[in-house]
Write an enzyme that holds these catalytic residues in place. Structure first.
Site, PDB file in Angstrom:
ATOM      1  N   ILE A 132       0.822  -1.215   0.000  1.00 33.40           N
ATOM      2  CA  ILE A 132       0.000   0.000   0.000  1.00 33.40           C
ATOM      3  C   ILE A 132       0.859   1.270   0.000  1.00 33.40           C
ATOM      4  O   ILE A 132       0.413   2.317  -0.470  1.00 33.40           O
ATOM      5  CB  ILE A 132      -1.000  -0.039   1.188  1.00 33.40           C
ATOM      6  CG1 ILE A 132      -2.210   0.854   0.924  1.00 33.40           C
ATOM      7  CG2 ILE A 132      -0.320   0.332   2.504  1.00 33.40           C
ATOM      8  CD1 ILE A 132      -3.370   0.635   1.885  1.00 33.40           C
ATOM      9  N   ASN A 167      -2.537   1.674  15.703  1.00 36.97           N
ATOM     10  CA  ASN A 167      -2.973   1.315  17.056  1.00 36.97           C
ATOM     11  C   ASN A 167      -3.400   2.590  17.779  1.00 36.97           C
ATOM     12  O   ASN A 167      -3.231   3.689  17.256  1.00 36.97           O
ATOM     13  CB  ASN A 167      -1.879   0.553  17.813  1.00 36.97           C
ATOM     14  CG  ASN A 167      -0.599   1.357  17.901  1.00 36.97           C
ATOM     15  OD1 ASN A 167      -0.605   2.507  18.366  1.00 36.97           O
ATOM     16  ND2 ASN A 167       0.503   0.790  17.441  1.00 36.97           N
ATOM     17  N   GLY A 182       3.857  -4.250  11.089  1.00 41.78           N
ATOM     18  CA  GLY A 182       2.970  -4.488   9.959  1.00 41.78           C
ATOM     19  C   GLY A 182       2.869  -3.302   9.020  1.00 41.78           C
ATOM     20  O   GLY A 182       3.847  -2.616   8.738  1.00 41.78           O
ATOM     21  N   VAL A 183       1.649  -3.057   8.567  1.00 39.71           N
ATOM     22  CA  VAL A 183       1.444  -1.996   7.582  1.00 39.71           C
ATOM     23  C   VAL A 183       1.748  -0.615   8.203  1.00 39.71           C
ATOM     24  O   VAL A 183       2.239   0.292   7.525  1.00 39.71           O
ATOM     25  CB  VAL A 183       0.026  -2.092   6.979  1.00 39.71           C
ATOM     26  CG1 VAL A 183      -1.065  -1.744   7.966  1.00 39.71           C
ATOM     27  CG2 VAL A 183      -0.085  -1.247   5.728  1.00 39.71           C
ATOM     28  N   ASP A 184       1.497  -0.478   9.483  1.00 39.57           N
ATOM     29  CA  ASP A 184       1.772   0.771  10.196  1.00 39.57           C
ATOM     30  C   ASP A 184       3.269   1.109  10.126  1.00 39.57           C
ATOM     31  O   ASP A 184       3.659   2.240   9.766  1.00 39.57           O
ATOM     32  CB  ASP A 184       1.326   0.579  11.659  1.00 39.57           C
ATOM     33  CG  ASP A 184       1.230   1.869  12.453  1.00 39.57           C
ATOM     34  OD1 ASP A 184       1.416   2.946  11.865  1.00 39.57           O
ATOM     35  OD2 ASP A 184       0.963   1.784  13.667  1.00 39.57           O
ATOM     36  N   THR A 223      -6.414  -7.800  10.320  1.00 41.44           N
ATOM     37  CA  THR A 223      -6.180  -9.214   9.993  1.00 41.44           C
ATOM     38  C   THR A 223      -4.746  -9.673  10.244  1.00 41.44           C
ATOM     39  O   THR A 223      -4.421 -10.839  10.005  1.00 41.44           O
ATOM     40  CB  THR A 223      -6.539  -9.524   8.527  1.00 41.44           C
ATOM     41  OG1 THR A 223      -5.655  -8.791   7.671  1.00 41.44           O
ATOM     42  CG2 THR A 223      -7.974  -9.165   8.222  1.00 41.44           C
ATOM     43  N   GLY A 224      -3.882  -8.774  10.714  1.00 36.26           N
ATOM     44  CA  GLY A 224      -2.508  -9.148  11.029  1.00 36.26           C
ATOM     45  C   GLY A 224      -2.386  -9.500  12.498  1.00 36.26           C
ATOM     46  O   GLY A 224      -3.037 -10.446  12.969  1.00 36.26           O
ATOM     47  N   VAL A 225      -1.622  -8.709  13.233  1.00 43.58           N
ATOM     48  CA  VAL A 225      -1.410  -9.023  14.653  1.00 43.58           C
ATOM     49  C   VAL A 225      -2.699  -8.908  15.468  1.00 43.58           C
ATOM     50  O   VAL A 225      -2.774  -9.471  16.554  1.00 43.58           O
ATOM     51  CB  VAL A 225      -0.305  -8.146  15.302  1.00 43.58           C
ATOM     52  CG1 VAL A 225       1.052  -8.449  14.689  1.00 43.58           C
ATOM     53  CG2 VAL A 225      -0.616  -6.679  15.221  1.00 43.58           C
ATOM     54  N   TYR A 226      -3.717  -8.244  14.952  1.00 48.09           N
ATOM     55  CA  TYR A 226      -4.982  -8.135  15.685  1.00 48.09           C
ATOM     56  C   TYR A 226      -5.892  -9.356  15.485  1.00 48.09           C
ATOM     57  O   TYR A 226      -6.963  -9.442  16.100  1.00 48.09           O
ATOM     58  CB  TYR A 226      -5.722  -6.836  15.329  1.00 48.09           C
ATOM     59  CG  TYR A 226      -5.148  -5.604  16.011  1.00 48.09           C
ATOM     60  CD1 TYR A 226      -4.002  -5.670  16.797  1.00 48.09           C
ATOM     61  CD2 TYR A 226      -5.749  -4.357  15.879  1.00 48.09           C
ATOM     62  CE1 TYR A 226      -3.471  -4.546  17.420  1.00 48.09           C
ATOM     63  CE2 TYR A 226      -5.231  -3.225  16.498  1.00 48.09           C
ATOM     64  CZ  TYR A 226      -4.090  -3.336  17.271  1.00 48.09           C
ATOM     65  OH  TYR A 226      -3.584  -2.215  17.887  1.00 48.09           O
TER      66      TYR A 226
HETATM   67  P1  ADP Z   1      -3.546  -5.051  12.469  1.00 49.60           P
HETATM   68  O1  ADP Z   1      -2.819  -4.682  13.726  1.00 49.60           O
HETATM   69  O2  ADP Z   1      -4.725  -4.133  12.184  1.00 49.60           O
HETATM   70  O3  ADP Z   1      -3.884  -6.496  12.407  1.00 49.60           O
HETATM   71  P2  ADP Z   1      -1.288  -5.444  10.616  1.00 49.60           P
HETATM   72  O4  ADP Z   1      -0.423  -4.399  10.013  1.00 49.60           O
HETATM   73  O5  ADP Z   1      -0.641  -6.429  11.543  1.00 49.60           O
HETATM   74  O6  ADP Z   1      -2.505  -4.667  11.305  1.00 49.60           O
HETATM   75  O7  ADP Z   1      -1.999  -6.255   9.468  1.00 49.60           O
HETATM   76  C1  ADP Z   1      -3.058  -5.759   8.681  1.00 49.60           C
HETATM   77  C2  ADP Z   1      -2.928  -6.297   7.270  1.00 49.60           C
HETATM   78  O8  ADP Z   1      -1.982  -5.503   6.543  1.00 49.60           O
HETATM   79  C3  ADP Z   1      -2.426  -7.739   7.180  1.00 49.60           C
HETATM   80  O9  ADP Z   1      -3.260  -8.420   6.247  1.00 49.60           O
HETATM   81  C4  ADP Z   1      -1.009  -7.592   6.628  1.00 49.60           C
HETATM   82  O10 ADP Z   1      -0.645  -8.688   5.827  1.00 49.60           O
HETATM   83  C5  ADP Z   1      -1.160  -6.345   5.775  1.00 49.60           C
HETATM   84  N1  ADP Z   1       0.074  -5.608   5.429  1.00 49.60           N
HETATM   85  C6  ADP Z   1       1.270  -5.591   6.058  1.00 49.60           C
HETATM   86  N2  ADP Z   1       2.142  -4.765   5.409  1.00 49.60           N
HETATM   87  C7  ADP Z   1       1.453  -4.249   4.341  1.00 49.60           C
HETATM   88  C8  ADP Z   1       1.775  -3.344   3.273  1.00 49.60           C
HETATM   89  N3  ADP Z   1       2.988  -2.793   3.177  1.00 49.60           N
HETATM   90  N4  ADP Z   1       0.823  -3.049   2.353  1.00 49.60           N
HETATM   91  C9  ADP Z   1      -0.417  -3.603   2.444  1.00 49.60           C
HETATM   92  N5  ADP Z   1      -0.794  -4.444   3.420  1.00 49.60           N
HETATM   93  C10 ADP Z   1       0.135  -4.782   4.356  1.00 49.60           C
END
Ligand code: ADP
Length: 167
Positions: free
Chosen positions: A11, A24, A32-34, A118-121
């Site tokens: 993204i 968070n 993760g994405v954050d 859908t990641g760590v949550y």
């Molecule tokens: P949460 O804490 O809301 O679960 P995460 O970042 O752990 O957030 O995961 C949310 C989703 O983002 C997961 O499906 C993960 O695979 C996805 N993700 C991680 N990095 C990226 C990225 N660079 N671009 C798009 N999606 C990502």
């Protein structure tokens, strides 16, 4: 003409008006994405986030995109999955609707969402895909064609969950 699509990718590379961050409650960065968004955006993003005073689960806050190709980042806090009887579904829906409302407030016309929670949550991926597709599809701004939304899957499994629901 369809205003809701799904792609697989990172993204942080997308040149759209707004990308959504699965943040968070502190808004001070995480994994993760954050983490990926903060790495690409650079220190200006963290500085602006510090001034926001956090964000409640199910809510969203907007910042600039700094070094990202996207103009804005909408930081939303998805629910942690605690088995499903703690308002998780309603809170996840709220993340999508609040983010679309904020995007509308600044006139953003193209918005990209990651698979929030859908990641760590640990929100179940299939249920999260149901919620993402149905909430975005039924949103008036998407129905009216005012905004284009792309659901960004990081992996092939998530992409196929979206595709099944979009056909
Ligand atoms: P949460 O804490 O809301 O679960 P995460 O970042 O752990 O957030 O995961 C949310 C989703 O983002 C997961 O499906 C993960 O695979 C996805 N993700 C991680 N990095 C990226 C990225 N660079 N671009 C798009 N999606 C990502």
């Amino acid at each position: 003409m369809t205003h809701l699509t799904a792609i697989q990718g990172d993204i942080t590379t997308l040149r759209c008006d707004a990308i959504v961050n699965a943040a968070n409650t502190t808004l001070l960065g995480g994994g993760g994405v954050d983490g990926a968004i903060h790495r690409v955006a650079g220190p200006g993003l963290l500085e602006e986030c510090r001034r926001l005073g956090g964000c409640n689960t199910g809510d969203a806050k907007l910042t600039c995109g700094y070094e990202l190709p996207a103009q804005y980042v909408i930081h939303t806090v998805g629910p942690v999955w605690h088995g499903g009887d703690h308002q998780e579904e309603a809170l996840l829906r709220q993340c999508y609707t609040r983010s679309l409302t904020l995007a509308g407030d600044v006139g953003a016309k193209s918005i990209a969402f990651p698979a929030i929670s859908t990641g760590v949550y640990m929100f179940p991926a299939d249920l999260a895909a149901d919620i993402a597709v149905s909430t975005v599809r039924n949103h008036p701004k998407v129905k009216d064609g005012e905004v284009d939304v792309v659901l960004v899957a990081f992996d092939a499994k998530t992409l196929s969950l979206y595709q099944e629901r979009l056909t």
